[in-house]
Design an enzyme around this catalytic site. Structure first.
Site, PDB file in Angstrom:
ATOM      1  N   CYS A  31       0.841  -1.208   0.000  1.00  0.00           N
ATOM      2  CA  CYS A  31       0.000   0.000   0.000  1.00  0.00           C
ATOM      3  C   CYS A  31       0.872   1.252   0.000  1.00  0.00           C
ATOM      4  O   CYS A  31       1.551   1.543   0.985  1.00  0.00           O
ATOM      5  CB  CYS A  31      -0.907  -0.052   1.226  1.00  0.00           C
ATOM      6  SG  CYS A  31      -1.737   1.492   1.635  1.00  0.00           S
ATOM      7  N   CYS A  34       0.121   3.788   2.711  1.00  0.00           N
ATOM      8  CA  CYS A  34       0.572   3.247   4.006  1.00  0.00           C
ATOM      9  C   CYS A  34       2.057   3.520   4.204  1.00  0.00           C
ATOM     10  O   CYS A  34       2.487   3.891   5.306  1.00  0.00           O
ATOM     11  CB  CYS A  34       0.333   1.736   4.082  1.00  0.00           C
ATOM     12  SG  CYS A  34      -1.392   1.249   3.967  1.00  0.00           S
TER      13      CYS A  34
END
Length: 102
Positions: A31, A34
Site C-alpha cells: 500500500c 501506508c
C-alpha cells in the site's frame, strides 16, 4: 517509544488492557499511502511517550482488520483505556494524527 507489532495473540494485552492512549496503524506492505503514512506514525510514536503505537499488517492479521471493519488502508484507530475513541481512513498529515490522539 517504538511501535509494537499487533497480532491476534497480543491484541488483548497490548490494546484492550492498556491504560491510556493506543494508536493502531492498519497497513500493508503493498500500500503506497501506508508507506507514506508510516514515517509520520513513527514520528508521533517518538514524540509522544505517553501514547502506545501499534501496527497491524492487514495481510497477516485479517481477523483484526475484519473485527474493526477496516475496508480501506491506511486506517488509524485510537483506543483509550481499551475503548475505541477515534478513527481515520486514508493518508493524513502528522498534525491530524496528533489531533486524533488528543
Amino acid at each position: 517509544m517504538e511501535p509494537v507489532t499487533i497480532t491476534n495473540e497480543n491484541f488483548q494485552s497490548e490494546v484492550l488492557e492498556a491504560k491510556g492512549t493506543v494508536l493502531i496503524d492498519f497497513w500493508a506492505s503493498w500500500c503506497g499511502p501506508c508507506r507514506m503514512l508510516a514515517p509520520l506514525v513513527d514520528q508521533v510514536a517518538a514524540e509522544h511517550s505517553d501514547v502506545k503505537v501499534g501496527k497491524v499488517n492487514v495481510d497477516e492479521q485479517q481477523e483484526l482488520a475484519a473485527q474493526f471493519g477496516v475496508m480501506s488502508i491506511p486506517t488509524l484507530i485510537v483506543f483509550r483505556d481499551g475503548q475505541k475513541v477515534n478513527e481515520s481512513v486514508g493518508l493524513i498529515p502528522k498534525e491530524n494524527i496528533e489531533s486524533l490522539i488528543q
